[in-house]
Write a protein that holds these residues in place. Structure first.
Motif, mmCIF file in Angstrom:
data_model
loop_
_atom_site.group_PDB
_atom_site.id
_atom_site.type_symbol
_atom_site.label_atom_id
_atom_site.label_comp_id
_atom_site.label_asym_id
_atom_site.label_seq_id
_atom_site.Cartn_x
_atom_site.Cartn_y
_atom_site.Cartn_z
ATOM 1 N N MET A 15 11.434 -1.032 -0.575
ATOM 2 C CA MET A 15 10.217 -0.278 -0.849
ATOM 3 C C MET A 15 9.110 -1.221 -1.327
ATOM 4 S SD MET A 15 9.391 2.548 -3.797
ATOM 5 C CE MET A 15 9.278 1.272 -5.052
ATOM 6 N N VAL A 16 9.450 -2.094 -2.262
ATOM 7 C CA VAL A 16 8.462 -3.015 -2.819
ATOM 8 C C VAL A 16 7.973 -3.994 -1.754
ATOM 9 C CG1 VAL A 16 8.160 -4.902 -4.484
ATOM 10 C CG2 VAL A 16 9.235 -2.762 -5.186
ATOM 11 N N GLU A 17 8.873 -4.521 -0.952
ATOM 12 C CA GLU A 17 8.456 -5.440 0.109
ATOM 13 C C GLU A 17 7.503 -4.755 1.085
ATOM 14 O OE1 GLU A 17 12.320 -8.427 0.149
ATOM 15 O OE2 GLU A 17 12.277 -6.735 1.549
ATOM 16 N N ALA A 18 7.744 -3.484 1.372
ATOM 17 C CA ALA A 18 6.843 -2.738 2.262
ATOM 18 C C ALA A 18 5.476 -2.542 1.615
ATOM 19 C CB ALA A 18 7.458 -1.389 2.628
ATOM 20 N N LEU A 19 5.451 -2.241 0.319
ATOM 21 C CA LEU A 19 4.176 -2.052 -0.376
ATOM 22 C C LEU A 19 3.370 -3.347 -0.456
ATOM 23 C CD1 LEU A 19 5.319 0.271 -3.295
ATOM 24 C CD2 LEU A 19 3.842 0.897 -1.374
ATOM 25 N N PHE A 20 4.054 -4.477 -0.521
ATOM 26 C CA PHE A 20 3.394 -5.775 -0.629
ATOM 27 C C PHE A 20 3.142 -6.431 0.726
ATOM 28 C CE2 PHE A 20 4.254 -5.270 -5.015
ATOM 29 C CZ PHE A 20 3.466 -6.170 -5.702
ATOM 30 N N ALA A 21 3.466 -5.743 1.805
ATOM 31 C CA ALA A 21 3.292 -6.304 3.151
ATOM 32 C C ALA A 21 1.863 -6.804 3.332
ATOM 33 C CB ALA A 21 3.625 -5.260 4.207
ATOM 34 N N GLY A 22 1.736 -8.026 3.839
ATOM 35 C CA GLY A 22 0.435 -8.612 4.096
ATOM 36 C C GLY A 22 -0.176 -9.348 2.923
ATOM 37 N N GLU A 56 7.751 0.730 -11.121
ATOM 38 C CA GLU A 56 6.314 1.014 -11.149
ATOM 39 C C GLU A 56 5.573 -0.172 -10.541
ATOM 40 O OE1 GLU A 56 2.833 2.314 -14.304
ATOM 41 O OE2 GLU A 56 4.720 1.542 -15.075
ATOM 42 N N ILE A 57 4.661 0.132 -9.639
ATOM 43 C CA ILE A 57 3.886 -0.896 -8.943
ATOM 44 C C ILE A 57 2.406 -0.552 -9.045
ATOM 45 C CG2 ILE A 57 3.435 -1.981 -6.698
ATOM 46 C CD1 ILE A 57 6.284 -2.431 -7.694
ATOM 47 N N ARG A 58 1.599 -1.563 -9.339
ATOM 48 C CA ARG A 58 0.138 -1.432 -9.227
ATOM 49 C C ARG A 58 -0.361 -2.598 -8.401
ATOM 50 N NH1 ARG A 58 -0.560 -1.068 -15.273
ATOM 51 N NH2 ARG A 58 0.853 0.632 -15.664
ATOM 52 N N LEU A 59 -1.029 -2.263 -7.312
ATOM 53 C CA LEU A 59 -1.582 -3.272 -6.411
ATOM 54 C C LEU A 59 -3.099 -3.129 -6.388
ATOM 55 C CD1 LEU A 59 0.809 -3.272 -3.344
ATOM 56 C CD2 LEU A 59 -0.052 -5.286 -4.526
ATOM 57 N N PRO A 60 -3.791 -3.769 -7.313
ATOM 58 C CA PRO A 60 -5.251 -3.640 -7.352
ATOM 59 C C PRO A 60 -5.903 -4.434 -6.225
ATOM 60 C CG PRO A 60 -4.539 -5.227 -8.983
ATOM 61 C CD PRO A 60 -3.287 -4.651 -8.359
ATOM 62 N N ASP A 61 -7.143 -4.093 -5.939
ATOM 63 C CA ASP A 61 -7.896 -4.831 -4.922
ATOM 64 C C ASP A 61 -8.177 -6.265 -5.361
ATOM 65 O OD1 ASP A 61 -7.976 -2.691 -3.177
ATOM 66 O OD2 ASP A 61 -9.848 -1.928 -3.991
ATOM 67 N N GLY A 63 -7.313 -9.175 -8.713
ATOM 68 C CA GLY A 63 -6.463 -9.443 -9.866
ATOM 69 C C GLY A 63 -4.995 -9.368 -9.504
ATOM 70 N N PRO A 64 -4.152 -9.652 -10.483
ATOM 71 C CA PRO A 64 -2.718 -9.693 -10.214
ATOM 72 C C PRO A 64 -2.123 -8.293 -10.026
ATOM 73 C CG PRO A 64 -3.127 -10.041 -12.539
ATOM 74 C CD PRO A 64 -4.470 -9.989 -11.865
ATOM 75 N N ALA A 65 -1.022 -8.251 -9.287
ATOM 76 C CA ALA A 65 -0.252 -7.016 -9.128
ATOM 77 C C ALA A 65 0.645 -6.845 -10.352
ATOM 78 C CB ALA A 65 0.591 -7.087 -7.867
ATOM 79 N N TYR A 66 0.999 -5.613 -10.635
ATOM 80 C CA TYR A 66 1.910 -5.283 -11.730
ATOM 81 C C TYR A 66 3.189 -4.721 -11.122
ATOM 82 C CZ TYR A 66 3.907 -2.496 -15.541
ATOM 83 O OH TYR A 66 4.758 -1.931 -16.476
ATOM 84 N N LEU A 67 4.328 -5.224 -11.571
ATOM 85 C CA LEU A 67 5.629 -4.690 -11.187
ATOM 86 C C LEU A 67 6.415 -4.454 -12.471
ATOM 87 C CD1 LEU A 67 5.016 -7.294 -9.079
ATOM 88 C CD2 LEU A 67 6.992 -6.267 -8.001
ATOM 89 N N GLY A 68 6.912 -3.267 -12.666
ATOM 90 C CA GLY A 68 7.710 -2.954 -13.837
ATOM 91 C C GLY A 68 8.973 -2.218 -13.444
ATOM 92 N N VAL A 69 10.069 -2.511 -14.140
ATOM 93 C CA VAL A 69 11.323 -1.789 -13.943
ATOM 94 C C VAL A 69 11.733 -1.223 -15.286
ATOM 95 C CG1 VAL A 69 13.754 -1.942 -13.269
ATOM 96 C CG2 VAL A 69 12.015 -3.185 -11.972
#
Length: 137
Positions: A15-22, A56-61, A63-69
């Motif tokens: 799921m995370v790899e798909a969200l971070f694609a590109g 939890e994932i935050r992918l802002p336009d 700045g850095p992305a946030y990944l939390g477990v």
């Protein structure tokens, strides 16, 4: 949220790899979540019958992305282990060290009673620029 079973780590990673694609950090983001989720299942109530873990994932336009477990607690506090001397062989225990190497920042919040969120900030542009520079050179 994912059921607290080891086969769910693979689903969380995909799921995370798909969200971070590109972004150029697909594999790193997947590895980070995989390591954090595995620790959650091995060391907290999340891995017990009826347990679960959250991602939890935050992918802002910008700045850095946030990944939390998030885990259900019940164990000690997640610790970053220092590397041992070369002659000291050990299997396991270095997942957070790997995560720390990949991330711009690694931290945690929570307690053994209420659960923990282990989280990272993952730079997207900096790594992408490094990869592009290496490919050009």
């Amino acid at each position: 949220m994912f059921p607290g079973e080891m086969d769910q780590v693979r689903h969380a990673r995909r799921m995370v790899e798909a969200l971070f694609a590109g972004t150029g950090r697909e594999n790193d983001a997947g590895l980070i979540v995989s390591e954090l989720a595995t620790n959650t299942l091995l060391h907290t109530r999340s891995g017990h019958a009826g347990g679960w873990f959250g991602v939890e994932i935050r992918l802002p336009d910008d700045g850095p992305a946030y990944l939390g477990v998030y885990d259900l607690g019940g164990a000690g506090v997640p610790q970053l282990r220092r590397r041992q001397a070369e002659y000291e062989q050990r299997v396991g225990g270095f997942g957070l060290a790997i995560v720390n190497e990949l991330a711009a920042q690694l931290s945690r919040a929570g307690s053994p009673q209420t659960g923990h969120t282990v989280w990272v900030y993952l730079e997207l542009k900096a790594r992408s620029a490094e990869c592009a520079g290496a490919a050009a050179g």
